[in-house]
Scaffold this motif. Sequence first.
Motif, short mmCIF file in Angstrom:
data_model
loop_
_atom_site.label_atom_id
_atom_site.label_comp_id
_atom_site.label_asym_id
_atom_site.label_seq_id
_atom_site.Cartn_x
_atom_site.Cartn_y
_atom_site.Cartn_z
N TRP A 192 -26.73 -48.63 50.83
CA TRP A 192 -27.12 -49.96 50.82
C TRP A 192 -26.74 -50.53 49.20
N VAL A 193 -26.33 -51.64 49.33
CA VAL A 193 -25.95 -52.27 48.69
C VAL A 193 -26.59 -53.57 48.61
N LEU A 194 -28.06 -53.57 47.57
CA LEU A 194 -28.92 -55.65 47.87
C LEU A 194 -28.10 -55.75 46.04
N ILE A 195 -28.66 -57.54 46.96
CA ILE A 195 -27.94 -58.53 45.67
C ILE A 195 -28.81 -59.29 45.35
N GLU A 196 -29.42 -59.69 44.82
CA GLU A 196 -30.79 -61.25 44.31
C GLU A 196 -30.14 -61.67 44.85
N TYR A 197 -30.91 -62.53 45.36
CA TYR A 197 -30.34 -63.92 46.01
C TYR A 197 -30.95 -64.72 45.91
N PRO A 242 -35.29 -65.50 39.02
CA PRO A 242 -35.53 -64.00 38.62
C PRO A 242 -34.80 -64.86 37.00
N GLU A 243 -35.92 -63.92 35.49
CA GLU A 243 -35.54 -64.50 34.50
C GLU A 243 -34.24 -63.91 34.21
N GLY A 244 -33.61 -64.51 33.55
CA GLY A 244 -32.01 -63.71 33.18
C GLY A 244 -31.36 -63.69 34.43
N PRO A 245 -30.32 -63.09 33.99
CA PRO A 245 -29.23 -62.74 35.40
C PRO A 245 -29.84 -62.34 37.08
N ARG A 246 -28.88 -62.28 37.37
CA ARG A 246 -29.44 -61.62 39.00
C ARG A 246 -29.19 -60.36 38.43
N ARG A 247 -30.03 -59.69 39.57
CA ARG A 247 -29.80 -58.54 39.70
C ARG A 247 -28.90 -57.93 41.65
N TRP A 248 -28.42 -56.99 41.27
CA TRP A 248 -27.29 -55.86 41.79
C TRP A 248 -28.08 -54.31 42.41
N ALA A 249 -27.48 -53.55 43.26
CA ALA A 249 -27.95 -52.13 43.09
C ALA A 249 -27.34 -51.53 43.90
N VAL A 250 -26.86 -50.54 43.99
CA VAL A 250 -26.22 -49.65 44.52
C VAL A 250 -27.13 -48.54 44.78
N LEU A 251 -27.29 -48.33 46.02
CA LEU A 251 -27.93 -47.15 46.59
C LEU A 251 -27.81 -45.69 47.34
N HIS A 252 -27.72 -44.53 46.63
CA HIS A 252 -27.43 -42.78 47.26
C HIS A 252 -28.13 -42.48 48.78
N TRP A 290 -26.02 -59.66 37.54
CA TRP A 290 -24.47 -61.22 37.88
C TRP A 290 -25.25 -62.63 37.69
N SER A 291 -24.66 -63.22 36.77
CA SER A 291 -24.17 -64.72 37.06
C SER A 291 -23.42 -64.91 37.43
N ARG A 292 -22.81 -65.18 37.35
CA ARG A 292 -21.31 -65.55 38.10
C ARG A 292 -20.53 -64.56 39.47
N ASP A 293 -20.10 -65.21 40.31
CA ASP A 293 -20.47 -64.49 41.46
C ASP A 293 -19.27 -63.15 41.21
N GLU A 294 -17.83 -63.38 40.14
CA GLU A 294 -16.50 -62.21 39.61
C GLU A 294 -18.21 -61.54 38.79
N ASP A 295 -18.78 -61.83 38.98
CA ASP A 295 -19.59 -60.18 38.35
C ASP A 295 -20.15 -59.44 39.00
N LEU A 296 -20.15 -59.93 40.77
CA LEU A 296 -20.90 -58.58 42.12
C LEU A 296 -19.16 -57.88 42.04
N ALA A 297 -18.37 -57.81 41.75
CA ALA A 297 -16.91 -57.36 41.17
C ALA A 297 -17.44 -56.14 41.16
N GLY A 298 -18.64 -55.46 39.91
CA GLY A 298 -19.30 -54.14 39.84
C GLY A 298 -19.72 -53.24 40.66
N ILE A 299 -20.07 -54.26 42.13
CA ILE A 299 -20.23 -53.35 42.82
C ILE A 299 -19.68 -52.21 43.16
N ALA A 300 -18.25 -52.45 43.66
CA ALA A 300 -17.17 -51.44 43.93
C ALA A 300 -17.23 -50.42 43.03
N GLY A 301 -17.64 -50.35 41.87
CA GLY A 301 -17.35 -49.54 40.96
C GLY A 301 -18.63 -48.74 41.47
#
Length: 310
Positions: free
Chosen positions: A30-35, A79-89, A103-114
Amino acid sequence: MSADGRFFCADAAQSRGDPLAGTAPYGSVWVLIEYPGGWPSNGFDGLALEPAAKSLVFAAAQAVRARILLIRRHGRRAPEGPRRWAVLHHDSAGADRQRWGTWSRDEDLAGIAGALAATGEPGLPPVVLVCTHGQHDTCCAVRGRPVGRALSERWPELVWECSHVGGDRFAANVVVAPDGVYYGGLDAATSVDTVAEHLADRVHGEHLRGYTDLFPPQQAVVAALLRRFGPAGRYGYTVVATAREHDHWRIRVLTRTPVPAAFDIEVRSHRTAPRRLTCRGLSMSSAVVYEVTSIGVVRSRPPGPAPRMG
């Protein structure tokens, strides 16, 4: 239909007695993206994100068949501060792993791929997801939000509202991840009891839609055993062999619980008559139902798989 003539798919499914067991979608990532804002009807796909970042996340998730869900805290609180994302296995042996980032900028979501390609951290508490995606289906909001409120009051750090998880007619739907357990037909009271028992490693069969590492007939078998013999741990039952002939399955299950060591279980499937399965969908669709027809006890633990059918 409601008193004012509106159609609610969860009310209709409840009136029909649509079975829950065997309806959890297959998956282990699962990929979770706080929005926290409003979610489009198609979730992540409909977000107006930077195209390159969005494409990178989608491609990385698709490569491992990960499901992307939008999440937010109950009440859409910012959220207090940047939004969160998660990868769950999820790991079928119970060695589940998670990796969280911000993530604060859309480009920060690239961390999900890694993170999708990395191992992740073991031993973290599970995430409790409540589908409240009203833009996708009315029942998800009407039934999901009271459940989200009740669970958030009890476990504020574990619980997130989430976008569409499948099975609108079974609202309120709760997914525990990365455990890979789907529950449905919940309300505020039953959701608190169900999640409390789950966190104590006692899965009950009454509201269980299925384990996402099993296929539908296997999910139906485990739910039937839990209903017959009472709650068990997430890994209390192990499917060791499955044989199919047309609409008939024979499934062997081993158990670590105090009940007998193994079972050979017969399952049949059939399609229902066409019906409306969602609030927003006007078309009529049939659903596949899995019915456990017999449960046979194997007195001694068998050395090999169930015999072939046919």
